[in-house]
Design a protein around this motif. Sequence first.
Motif, PDB file in Angstrom:
ATOM      1  N   PRO A 125       1.323  -1.563  -0.269  1.00 57.21           N
ATOM      2  CA  PRO A 125       0.140  -0.133  -0.034  1.00 57.21           C
ATOM      3  C   PRO A 125       1.331   1.140  -0.203  1.00 57.21           C
ATOM      4  O   PRO A 125       0.427   1.726  -0.601  1.00 57.21           O
ATOM      5  N   VAL A 126       2.083   1.293   0.864  1.00 63.80           N
ATOM      6  CA  VAL A 126       2.834   2.425   0.883  1.00 63.80           C
ATOM      7  C   VAL A 126       3.605   2.534  -0.515  1.00 63.80           C
ATOM      8  O   VAL A 126       3.984   3.795  -1.531  1.00 63.80           O
ATOM      9  N   SER A 127       3.929   1.828  -1.029  1.00 59.96           N
ATOM     10  CA  SER A 127       5.179   1.850  -2.520  1.00 59.96           C
ATOM     11  C   SER A 127       4.095   2.578  -3.061  1.00 59.96           C
ATOM     12  O   SER A 127       4.467   2.694  -3.817  1.00 59.96           O
ATOM     13  N   ILE A 128       2.531   1.937  -3.510  1.00 58.94           N
ATOM     14  CA  ILE A 128       1.630   2.102  -4.194  1.00 58.94           C
ATOM     15  C   ILE A 128       1.304   3.621  -4.312  1.00 58.94           C
ATOM     16  O   ILE A 128       1.527   4.285  -5.651  1.00 58.94           O
ATOM     17  N   ALA A 129       1.169   4.024  -3.408  1.00 58.54           N
ATOM     18  CA  ALA A 129       0.410   5.380  -2.681  1.00 58.54           C
ATOM     19  C   ALA A 129       2.048   6.707  -3.082  1.00 58.54           C
ATOM     20  O   ALA A 129       1.863   7.177  -3.851  1.00 58.54           O
ATOM     21  N   ALA A 130       3.257   5.761  -3.072  1.00 58.10           N
ATOM     22  CA  ALA A 130       4.592   6.669  -3.300  1.00 58.10           C
ATOM     23  C   ALA A 130       5.174   6.905  -4.404  1.00 58.10           C
ATOM     24  O   ALA A 130       5.081   7.784  -5.085  1.00 58.10           O
ATOM     25  N   LEU A 131       4.471   5.892  -5.233  1.00 62.20           N
ATOM     26  CA  LEU A 131       4.025   5.437  -6.968  1.00 62.20           C
ATOM     27  C   LEU A 131       3.659   6.379  -7.586  1.00 62.20           C
ATOM     28  O   LEU A 131       3.746   7.569  -8.297  1.00 62.20           O
ATOM     29  N   ASN A 132       2.193   6.385  -6.847  1.00 57.16           N
ATOM     30  CA  ASN A 132       1.012   7.148  -7.561  1.00 57.16           C
ATOM     31  C   ASN A 132       1.229   8.743  -6.788  1.00 57.16           C
ATOM     32  O   ASN A 132       0.889   9.642  -8.329  1.00 57.16           O
ATOM     33  N   ALA A 133       1.737   9.083  -6.200  1.00 60.55           N
ATOM     34  CA  ALA A 133       2.144  10.122  -6.355  1.00 60.55           C
ATOM     35  C   ALA A 133       3.626  10.953  -7.034  1.00 60.55           C
ATOM     36  O   ALA A 133       4.282  11.977  -6.585  1.00 60.55           O
ATOM     37  N   GLY A 134       3.817   9.829  -7.427  1.00 66.85           N
ATOM     38  CA  GLY A 134       4.815  10.599  -8.916  1.00 66.85           C
ATOM     39  C   GLY A 134       6.260  10.037  -7.954  1.00 66.85           C
ATOM     40  O   GLY A 134       7.424  10.528  -8.726  1.00 66.85           O
ATOM     41  N   ASN A 135       6.841   9.327  -7.192  1.00 70.88           N
ATOM     42  CA  ASN A 135       7.846   8.640  -6.862  1.00 70.88           C
ATOM     43  C   ASN A 135       8.555   7.339  -7.738  1.00 70.88           C
ATOM     44  O   ASN A 135       7.743   6.783  -7.408  1.00 70.88           O
ATOM     45  N   HIS A 136       9.862   7.446  -7.353  1.00 70.27           N
ATOM     46  CA  HIS A 136      10.726   6.493  -7.715  1.00 70.27           C
ATOM     47  C   HIS A 136      10.978   5.744  -6.178  1.00 70.27           C
ATOM     48  O   HIS A 136      10.738   6.354  -5.595  1.00 70.27           O
ATOM     49  N   VAL A 137      10.456   4.217  -6.418  1.00 71.57           N
ATOM     50  CA  VAL A 137      10.748   3.825  -5.072  1.00 71.57           C
ATOM     51  C   VAL A 137      11.489   2.012  -5.087  1.00 71.57           C
ATOM     52  O   VAL A 137      11.596   1.613  -5.967  1.00 71.57           O
ATOM     53  N   LEU A 138      11.823   2.245  -3.812  1.00 71.20           N
ATOM     54  CA  LEU A 138      12.805   1.278  -2.910  1.00 71.20           C
ATOM     55  C   LEU A 138      11.677   0.539  -2.062  1.00 71.20           C
ATOM     56  O   LEU A 138      12.298   1.416  -1.380  1.00 71.20           O
ATOM     57  N   CYS A 139      11.701  -0.778  -2.477  1.00 69.45           N
ATOM     58  CA  CYS A 139      10.596  -1.001  -0.996  1.00 69.45           C
ATOM     59  C   CYS A 139      11.625  -2.477  -0.571  1.00 69.45           C
ATOM     60  O   CYS A 139      12.690  -3.378  -1.919  1.00 69.45           O
ATOM     61  N   GLU A 153      -0.800 -10.674  -5.769  1.00 67.59           N
ATOM     62  CA  GLU A 153      -2.531  -9.781  -6.103  1.00 67.59           C
ATOM     63  C   GLU A 153      -1.081  -8.684  -5.982  1.00 67.59           C
ATOM     64  O   GLU A 153      -1.326  -7.898  -6.501  1.00 67.59           O
ATOM     65  N   GLU A 154      -0.605  -8.279  -4.674  1.00 65.74           N
ATOM     66  CA  GLU A 154      -0.681  -7.038  -3.921  1.00 65.74           C
ATOM     67  C   GLU A 154       0.749  -6.821  -5.261  1.00 65.74           C
ATOM     68  O   GLU A 154       0.838  -5.898  -5.484  1.00 65.74           O
ATOM     69  N   ALA A 155       2.355  -7.674  -5.296  1.00 63.44           N
ATOM     70  CA  ALA A 155       2.800  -7.640  -6.532  1.00 63.44           C
ATOM     71  C   ALA A 155       2.430  -6.897  -7.360  1.00 63.44           C
ATOM     72  O   ALA A 155       2.881  -6.138  -7.630  1.00 63.44           O
ATOM     73  N   ALA A 156       1.196  -7.317  -8.187  1.00 63.21           N
ATOM     74  CA  ALA A 156       0.921  -7.224  -9.915  1.00 63.21           C
ATOM     75  C   ALA A 156       0.760  -5.641  -9.407  1.00 63.21           C
ATOM     76  O   ALA A 156       1.183  -5.081 -10.430  1.00 63.21           O
ATOM     77  N   GLN A 157       0.129  -5.653  -8.521  1.00 66.16           N
ATOM     78  CA  GLN A 157      -0.307  -3.821  -8.021  1.00 66.16           C
ATOM     79  C   GLN A 157       0.848  -2.938  -8.154  1.00 66.16           C
ATOM     80  O   GLN A 157       0.576  -1.651  -8.952  1.00 66.16           O
ATOM     81  N   MET A 158       1.498  -2.959  -7.767  1.00 67.51           N
ATOM     82  CA  MET A 158       2.632  -2.653  -7.369  1.00 67.51           C
ATOM     83  C   MET A 158       3.552  -2.064  -8.630  1.00 67.51           C
ATOM     84  O   MET A 158       3.749  -1.359  -9.048  1.00 67.51           O
ATOM     85  N   ILE A 159       3.685  -3.354  -9.678  1.00 63.47           N
ATOM     86  CA  ILE A 159       4.394  -3.545 -10.579  1.00 63.47           C
ATOM     87  C   ILE A 159       3.140  -2.143 -11.453  1.00 63.47           C
ATOM     88  O   ILE A 159       4.034  -1.307 -12.554  1.00 63.47           O
ATOM     89  N   ASN A 199       4.323   0.994 -13.949  1.00 66.21           N
ATOM     90  CA  ASN A 199       4.095   0.951 -14.810  1.00 66.21           C
ATOM     91  C   ASN A 199       3.643   2.289 -15.429  1.00 66.21           C
ATOM     92  O   ASN A 199       3.483   3.151 -16.195  1.00 66.21           O
ATOM     93  N   LYS A 200       2.044   2.580 -14.990  1.00 66.53           N
ATOM     94  CA  LYS A 200       1.625   3.684 -14.525  1.00 66.53           C
ATOM     95  C   LYS A 200       2.309   5.215 -14.905  1.00 66.53           C
ATOM     96  O   LYS A 200       1.685   5.839 -15.907  1.00 66.53           O
ATOM     97  N   ASN A 201       2.619   5.080 -13.660  1.00 68.49           N
ATOM     98  CA  ASN A 201       3.389   6.161 -13.629  1.00 68.49           C
ATOM     99  C   ASN A 201       4.537   6.142 -13.796  1.00 68.49           C
ATOM    100  O   ASN A 201       4.789   7.341 -13.737  1.00 68.49           O
ATOM    101  N   ASN A 202       5.371   4.908 -14.869  1.00 73.25           N
ATOM    102  CA  ASN A 202       6.706   5.169 -15.694  1.00 73.25           C
ATOM    103  C   ASN A 202       7.429   5.792 -14.687  1.00 73.25           C
ATOM    104  O   ASN A 202       8.634   6.614 -14.168  1.00 73.25           O
ATOM    105  N   LYS A 203       7.656   5.488 -13.476  1.00 74.83           N
ATOM    106  CA  LYS A 203       8.242   5.477 -12.348  1.00 74.83           C
ATOM    107  C   LYS A 203       9.389   4.172 -12.039  1.00 74.83           C
ATOM    108  O   LYS A 203       9.033   3.041 -11.832  1.00 74.83           O
TER     109      LYS A 203
END
Length: 343
Positions: free
Chosen positions: A80-94, A103-109, A113-117
Amino acid sequence: MTKLRVAVIGCGSIAKYRHLPEYALNPNVEIVAVCDLVKERAEEAAAKYQAKAYTNYETLLQTEKLDAVSVCLPNYLHAPVSIAALNAGNHVLCEKPMATSREEAAQMIEAANKNNKKLMIGHNQRFVSSHQKAKQLIEKGEAGKIYSFRTAFGHGGPEGWSVDGKDSWFFNKNQAFIGAMGDLGVHKADLLRYILGEEFIEVGAFVETSAKEDTDVDDNAVFILKSVSGVIGTLAASWAYTAKEDNSTIIYGENAILRLEDDPDFSLIVQYKNGEVVKYELGGIQSNEEGGQTTTHVIDHFVEAIVENKEPLINGEEGKRSLEVILGAIESVESKSIYQLER
């Protein structure tokens, strides 16, 4: 160049001893914010790195202009936090394991991809010198056909490492999801996939909670794994190696045996069938024990991937494949049968 503006969410031991000091040493990074539910912990880290302290990650993501975020939280919060950070336009190291389900892993990927991060998972074992050298030797055919392996990752348990000691989230199934398997086993699943250069297709597992009291997560796990080409071997993950940490891997090939992190003096020893023995003195493996290696190379690789706009070595897809080995092991335990991994 303008420095990358980085925030670290979660100020426990992994942030304190790995992420924060390694970001601080990287000339391309400015640590602008830190976050932890424990206000004193966040403030202590903020004071040390001249950053702003937050106790709510959503507020941090809304307030700060960032380039990248490290997610150093209990396992159930990784997705959830990685997805929130990606959706806020950030690169993420988890941190690993990347999630608690496919399912969660797929949502993170998908969010990356959606945010190009960039999305990178903190599997630091790939960066250990002996592991990289072994991969090169196997790729060059030095060992010939690989037949088998055994790998172990064990220590006395996270209570000696976690800032919360025996009260750590590591022992709480709701927060950790799994124990030694997720803490240590997923590292070795990732490492073996990397060194062998192929995927696992079957897993059988035995899992016990035998060494720790007042916990409902595993503290001892042994997997039997089979790869696409028929390489078979064992993986052990344990919080019950009380006297000394074990982080060794042995690979048995047609022409040679490779012993990785199995000797106190040489991080890689290659024993050839013809009797020749080659001992490599390479950089030591990272350890949680006193005097353990402090640079994991994870942070530098993540920063480099952002700066040079290239795919990180352990992207979301790689993290998901390593997680799937662990999820397959859980299925094996529950069904008392060999679990077929998706190819």
